[in-house]
Scaffold this motif. Sequence first.
Motif, PDB file in Angstrom:
ATOM      1  N   PHE A 384       9.343  -1.558 -13.820  1.00 38.61           N
ATOM      2  CA  PHE A 384       8.630  -0.303 -14.039  1.00 38.61           C
ATOM      3  C   PHE A 384       9.603   0.879 -14.016  1.00 38.61           C
ATOM      4  CE2 PHE A 384       4.869  -2.611 -12.077  1.00 38.61           C
ATOM      5  CZ  PHE A 384       4.147  -2.708 -13.262  1.00 38.61           C
ATOM      6  N   TYR A 385      10.605   0.820 -14.859  1.00 42.32           N
ATOM      7  CA  TYR A 385      11.548   1.927 -15.012  1.00 42.32           C
ATOM      8  C   TYR A 385      12.157   1.809 -16.407  1.00 42.32           C
ATOM      9  CZ  TYR A 385      15.216  -1.499 -13.813  1.00 42.32           C
ATOM     10  OH  TYR A 385      16.044  -2.589 -13.786  1.00 42.32           O
ATOM     11  N   ASN A 386      13.231   2.538 -16.683  1.00 45.22           N
ATOM     12  CA  ASN A 386      13.792   2.554 -18.033  1.00 45.22           C
ATOM     13  C   ASN A 386      14.532   1.244 -18.319  1.00 45.22           C
ATOM     14  OD1 ASN A 386      14.509   3.403 -20.563  1.00 45.22           O
ATOM     15  ND2 ASN A 386      16.193   4.719 -19.878  1.00 45.22           N
ATOM     16  N   GLN A 387      13.784   0.256 -18.713  1.00 47.78           N
ATOM     17  CA  GLN A 387      14.281  -1.091 -18.941  1.00 47.78           C
ATOM     18  C   GLN A 387      13.556  -1.652 -20.153  1.00 47.78           C
ATOM     19  OE1 GLN A 387      12.728  -4.242 -18.333  1.00 47.78           O
ATOM     20  NE2 GLN A 387      14.301  -5.618 -17.538  1.00 47.78           N
ATOM     21  N   PHE A 392       7.239  -3.345 -24.418  1.00 53.05           N
ATOM     22  CA  PHE A 392       6.130  -4.295 -24.512  1.00 53.05           C
ATOM     23  C   PHE A 392       5.022  -3.989 -23.506  1.00 53.05           C
ATOM     24  CE2 PHE A 392      10.258  -6.201 -25.345  1.00 53.05           C
ATOM     25  CZ  PHE A 392      10.111  -6.639 -26.650  1.00 53.05           C
ATOM     26  N   LEU A 393       5.419  -3.525 -22.331  1.00 56.35           N
ATOM     27  CA  LEU A 393       4.452  -3.327 -21.255  1.00 56.35           C
ATOM     28  C   LEU A 393       3.705  -2.002 -21.381  1.00 56.35           C
ATOM     29  CD1 LEU A 393       3.311  -4.597 -18.731  1.00 56.35           C
ATOM     30  CD2 LEU A 393       5.247  -3.684 -17.429  1.00 56.35           C
ATOM     31  N   ILE A 394       4.406  -0.949 -21.755  1.00 50.28           N
ATOM     32  CA  ILE A 394       3.757   0.361 -21.862  1.00 50.28           C
ATOM     33  C   ILE A 394       2.618   0.360 -22.879  1.00 50.28           C
ATOM     34  CG2 ILE A 394       4.117   2.739 -22.672  1.00 50.28           C
ATOM     35  CD1 ILE A 394       6.716   2.791 -21.079  1.00 50.28           C
ATOM     36  N   PRO A 395       2.822  -0.188 -24.095  1.00 50.59           N
ATOM     37  CA  PRO A 395       1.685  -0.175 -25.032  1.00 50.59           C
ATOM     38  C   PRO A 395       0.470  -0.940 -24.528  1.00 50.59           C
ATOM     39  CG  PRO A 395       3.560  -1.393 -25.937  1.00 50.59           C
ATOM     40  CD  PRO A 395       4.050  -0.679 -24.733  1.00 50.59           C
ATOM     41  N   GLU A 418      12.306   8.682 -14.949  1.00 53.50           N
ATOM     42  CA  GLU A 418      11.248   9.349 -15.707  1.00 53.50           C
ATOM     43  C   GLU A 418      10.272   8.350 -16.323  1.00 53.50           C
ATOM     44  OE1 GLU A 418      14.497   8.281 -18.473  1.00 53.50           O
ATOM     45  OE2 GLU A 418      14.412   9.263 -16.508  1.00 53.50           O
ATOM     46  N   VAL A 419      10.755   7.147 -16.640  1.00 54.86           N
ATOM     47  CA  VAL A 419       9.860   6.112 -17.182  1.00 54.86           C
ATOM     48  C   VAL A 419       8.912   5.627 -16.089  1.00 54.86           C
ATOM     49  CG1 VAL A 419       9.750   3.848 -18.297  1.00 54.86           C
ATOM     50  CG2 VAL A 419      11.559   5.463 -18.927  1.00 54.86           C
ATOM     51  N   THR A 420       9.410   5.548 -14.861  1.00 56.22           N
ATOM     52  CA  THR A 420       8.557   5.176 -13.730  1.00 56.22           C
ATOM     53  C   THR A 420       7.391   6.155 -13.615  1.00 56.22           C
ATOM     54  OG1 THR A 420      10.501   4.339 -12.553  1.00 56.22           O
ATOM     55  CG2 THR A 420       8.503   4.682 -11.263  1.00 56.22           C
ATOM     56  N   GLU A 421       7.690   7.426 -13.757  1.00 54.34           N
ATOM     57  CA  GLU A 421       6.636   8.436 -13.655  1.00 54.34           C
ATOM     58  C   GLU A 421       5.576   8.228 -14.731  1.00 54.34           C
ATOM     59  OE1 GLU A 421       6.290  10.533 -11.111  1.00 54.34           O
ATOM     60  OE2 GLU A 421       8.018   9.415 -10.325  1.00 54.34           O
ATOM     61  N   HIS A 422       6.012   7.801 -15.910  1.00 50.28           N
ATOM     62  CA  HIS A 422       5.047   7.526 -16.980  1.00 50.28           C
ATOM     63  C   HIS A 422       4.187   6.322 -16.627  1.00 50.28           C
ATOM     64  CE1 HIS A 422       3.286   7.583 -20.927  1.00 50.28           C
ATOM     65  NE2 HIS A 422       3.721   6.358 -21.209  1.00 50.28           N
ATOM     66  N   TYR A 423       4.820   5.281 -16.091  1.00 47.65           N
ATOM     67  CA  TYR A 423       4.057   4.096 -15.677  1.00 47.65           C
ATOM     68  C   TYR A 423       2.980   4.472 -14.662  1.00 47.65           C
ATOM     69  CZ  TYR A 423       6.835   0.300 -17.820  1.00 47.65           C
ATOM     70  OH  TYR A 423       7.418  -0.583 -18.688  1.00 47.65           O
ATOM     71  N   LYS A 424       3.340   5.324 -13.721  1.00 48.26           N
ATOM     72  CA  LYS A 424       2.385   5.701 -12.669  1.00 48.26           C
ATOM     73  C   LYS A 424       1.122   6.320 -13.261  1.00 48.26           C
ATOM     74  CE  LYS A 424       5.745   6.518  -8.939  1.00 48.26           C
ATOM     75  NZ  LYS A 424       6.330   7.530  -8.022  1.00 48.26           N
ATOM     76  N   LYS A 425       1.272   7.012 -14.376  1.00 49.52           N
ATOM     77  CA  LYS A 425       0.120   7.656 -15.011  1.00 49.52           C
ATOM     78  C   LYS A 425      -0.752   6.657 -15.774  1.00 49.52           C
ATOM     79  CE  LYS A 425       2.745  11.953 -15.623  1.00 49.52           C
ATOM     80  NZ  LYS A 425       3.379  12.866 -16.612  1.00 49.52           N
ATOM     81  N   ASP A 428      -4.212   2.609 -12.398  1.00 41.03           N
ATOM     82  CA  ASP A 428      -5.157   3.195 -11.445  1.00 41.03           C
ATOM     83  C   ASP A 428      -4.595   3.232 -10.033  1.00 41.03           C
ATOM     84  OD1 ASP A 428      -7.547   3.477 -13.271  1.00 41.03           O
ATOM     85  OD2 ASP A 428      -7.180   1.321 -13.464  1.00 41.03           O
ATOM     86  N   HIS A 429      -3.740   2.258  -9.723  1.00 42.68           N
ATOM     87  CA  HIS A 429      -3.197   2.161  -8.371  1.00 42.68           C
ATOM     88  C   HIS A 429      -1.720   1.778  -8.459  1.00 42.68           C
ATOM     89  CE1 HIS A 429      -7.376   2.117  -6.937  1.00 42.68           C
ATOM     90  NE2 HIS A 429      -7.599   1.256  -7.926  1.00 42.68           N
ATOM     91  N   TRP A 430      -0.881   2.561  -7.802  1.00 40.59           N
ATOM     92  CA  TRP A 430       0.575   2.320  -7.793  1.00 40.59           C
ATOM     93  C   TRP A 430       0.980   1.900  -6.382  1.00 40.59           C
ATOM     94  CZ3 TRP A 430       4.448   1.963 -11.263  1.00 40.59           C
ATOM     95  CH2 TRP A 430       5.765   2.054 -10.793  1.00 40.59           C
ATOM     96  N   ILE A 431       1.466   0.668  -6.226  1.00 39.32           N
ATOM     97  CA  ILE A 431       1.797   0.140  -4.901  1.00 39.32           C
ATOM     98  C   ILE A 431       3.248  -0.335  -4.895  1.00 39.32           C
ATOM     99  CG2 ILE A 431       1.213  -1.516  -3.086  1.00 39.32           C
ATOM    100  CD1 ILE A 431      -1.278  -1.116  -5.854  1.00 39.32           C
ATOM    101  N   PRO A 432       4.173   0.439  -4.315  1.00 38.84           N
ATOM    102  CA  PRO A 432       5.561  -0.034  -4.199  1.00 38.84           C
ATOM    103  C   PRO A 432       5.627  -1.199  -3.209  1.00 38.84           C
ATOM    104  CG  PRO A 432       5.386   2.356  -3.873  1.00 38.84           C
ATOM    105  CD  PRO A 432       4.011   1.796  -3.787  1.00 38.84           C
ATOM    106  N   ILE A 433       6.260  -2.288  -3.576  1.00 37.03           N
ATOM    107  CA  ILE A 433       6.331  -3.451  -2.681  1.00 37.03           C
ATOM    108  C   ILE A 433       7.766  -3.839  -2.351  1.00 37.03           C
ATOM    109  CG2 ILE A 433       4.116  -4.380  -3.435  1.00 37.03           C
ATOM    110  CD1 ILE A 433       5.710  -6.449  -5.100  1.00 37.03           C
ATOM    111  N   ARG A 434       8.725  -3.042  -2.790  1.00 38.50           N
ATOM    112  CA  ARG A 434      10.127  -3.392  -2.525  1.00 38.50           C
ATOM    113  C   ARG A 434      10.406  -3.516  -1.027  1.00 38.50           C
ATOM    114  NH1 ARG A 434      15.107  -3.231  -5.112  1.00 38.50           N
ATOM    115  NH2 ARG A 434      16.880  -2.751  -3.756  1.00 38.50           N
ATOM    116  N   SER A 435       9.792  -2.656  -0.229  1.00 40.05           N
ATOM    117  CA  SER A 435      10.042  -2.678   1.215  1.00 40.05           C
ATOM    118  C   SER A 435       9.104  -3.626   1.952  1.00 40.05           C
ATOM    119  CB  SER A 435       9.904  -1.269   1.796  1.00 40.05           C
ATOM    120  OG  SER A 435       8.581  -0.786   1.638  1.00 40.05           O
TER     121      SER A 435
END
Length: 734
Positions: A384-387, A392-395, A418-425, A428-435
């Motif tokens: 979920f970043y500039n990758q 494929f995922l955004i559309p 900045e791509v992450t910010e677009h994904y967040k929009k 419906d729910h954004w849950i960081p799980i890295r930690s």
Amino acid sequence: MSKSGFDPKVVLREAQACIKAGKLEEAKQVALRVIQRFPLNEEAHLLLSKVYFNCDQDEDAIAHLQKAFSISHKMVIDSKAYYTILNRFVTRKSYALLEQASRWLVNLRPKDGIAWDYLSIACLEQQKFEAAYDAALHAEKILPNNPHVLNNLACSLTSLERCAESLEILQRTVAIAPEMATAYNNLGNAYRFLGRYEEAIESFSRAIQLAPGMAYLYNNLGLTYRSLDRCESAIEVYHQALQIQPDLHQVYPNLIEAYRHAGQIQQAIDCSNSAIQLNDKIPEIWAAYGDALRDGGYLDAAIEAYIQAVSFRTDEHSTFNRKVYTNVLFCLNYHPDLSAEVIFNAYREFDQRFAIQFRDKWQAFTNDKVPGKRLKIGYVCQSFYNQVCKYFLIPLLEKHDRSQVEIFAYAQIPFEDEVTEHYKKLVDHWIPIRSMTDDQAVERIRADGIDILIDVSGHTNSNRLMIFAQKPAPVSLHWLEYGYTTGLSAVDYFMTDSPSVTDDCDHLFSEKIWRLDGPAYVYRPDTRLAILNDSPASQTGIVTFGSLSRTTRINHRVVRIWAAILDAMPNSRLVINSGDFKDPLVQEEMASRFMQYGIERSRLDIGFSSPSWEVLKRIDIGLDCFPHNSGTTLLETLYMGIPFVTLQDRPPVGRIGSSVLVGMGRPEWIATSEEEYAQKAIILAHDVDGLIRMRKTMRQEMEASMLMNEDAFARSVEKAYRQMWQLYCEKGAA
């Protein structure tokens, strides 16, 4: 003086004098004489423990120290004497003995916070992180403001991937002890694991300022630079670490990785060989060596290095072994000579070794079994970043019908942009799980009531497949990245299309195959730089073949066929361009493979330049690799008006090109044998007028195809989700 005239105090003073004179054996005999007459003489046991310790007889030393401690009633004096021995164990890195000695002490004196702290250190150094946390927690309850205790508690939490909790404790620690370099180091590690890299750099820099002679601080700073893809900075500080401490073996795997990601593959291989010559018993170095060999295209040698890496760990279920085994699977995917059945068996073995053990954590689901309800859909993804996944995922996320699905994004991302910010929009729910630990993420997914959980990452680095092994949702599936089975019996479906996995290939997957109505993906290009140009052949009269693939895909079979095509077309050349070819040594090694077939070096344009659109402008015909096809670059090739030839090989990674061409409506460029592949490439090359025409018309053709029909793809995916859910409601799990 005793009744016998034997005064132990006088005799022990003689023993102390012997110790000062370096006469350890004489001191030992004197102390033994005292103990023989007075078995409960504390001072004799203390003195004898010092003698044994100085003679490197650690177990005898600790036995006599414990005897002295058991006898004594002088609590403070005895504790200090015992701590002295424990400190020596720390200095000598005798962590097993440290654990034994400190565990004995806490059992005797459970309110001794320092003893608990030593026990936590012993467990940390032996990677017994749960035990370390338990010991550190005991210490912190007794000594709540001791910075060393807090530091070790935080370190154990970080090691357990509970970084958010660790961060809070470390912030307290540096407030109490602002000159404590190790606390700033651990604070930097916590920030790094949480993806807060700039704060991590600030913490490590402060630690280095306080303790410039601590080599491992530079190593940790290098890891942070590497996470930010600042490879040259990472390489620089790794070398600083080795200048301070050349035998700091943990630096070498990181230096090797930095060289790899900087495109210096041969340097990474050379560094690996040098490190192994220094110490060939470090598993992390062997694993890094395997990565370097893999990136250099030496798959068999890479697999051997990985096998060597896992041979050192007695716990074959360890996270390290699992990650190394994942790299073995990666190599097998690309291997030119192995059968699909052999490769699939390795994936099944992965499940048996690492995933099936979590079956006892499966729980009954409380989700309402209503076939037509609005579905809760969860995407577990590290991209979920500039990758490249964004194409494929955004559309799909943008076109999801929110009346039918509620979207949860479980983000395992290294950093946000900045791509992450677009994904967040888009969700419906954004849950960081890295930690989050796997258990914590599973608990959150169950609490969210997810109906269908999608793994987007497969066996890519930093994947969270062990979440799926615990089956946290009624329906689970894999889609998009990596391109092959997870191997996990806990995952229900593999979502793909018919060209990628034909009906006769279902037995090569641990999941049930779910074929979409159209292509397995939809593509939205980055059009900012994708400006069309004329066919190079129309301007130079020379046909240029090309590939933007990595070294691991360009194996001996590919080189032989590409060389045959060039040989059959004297008025042609070949462009090979990707990040793996930054290193001039790697460029020349690849060129030598073609030169063995008589292809002149001047006909080969091998290197790396970016963006890919500019490279594609120099190419007339794309050549796909096999048995593992290329990926996104195939779609970019078509979008630039360039045809490509593909060979249908092992499913599904060997049929990516087939899937793309069927979705495009161009199945005529799919070959089923190496000979047919060469023939199709040569036929295209002889039709220069056709190349000129396609250069101008193919983009419009692609935009009208199913490959770029975003609404149709979203409906196809939602139909699949709905049908999967209906099956679950009728029959239970797949």
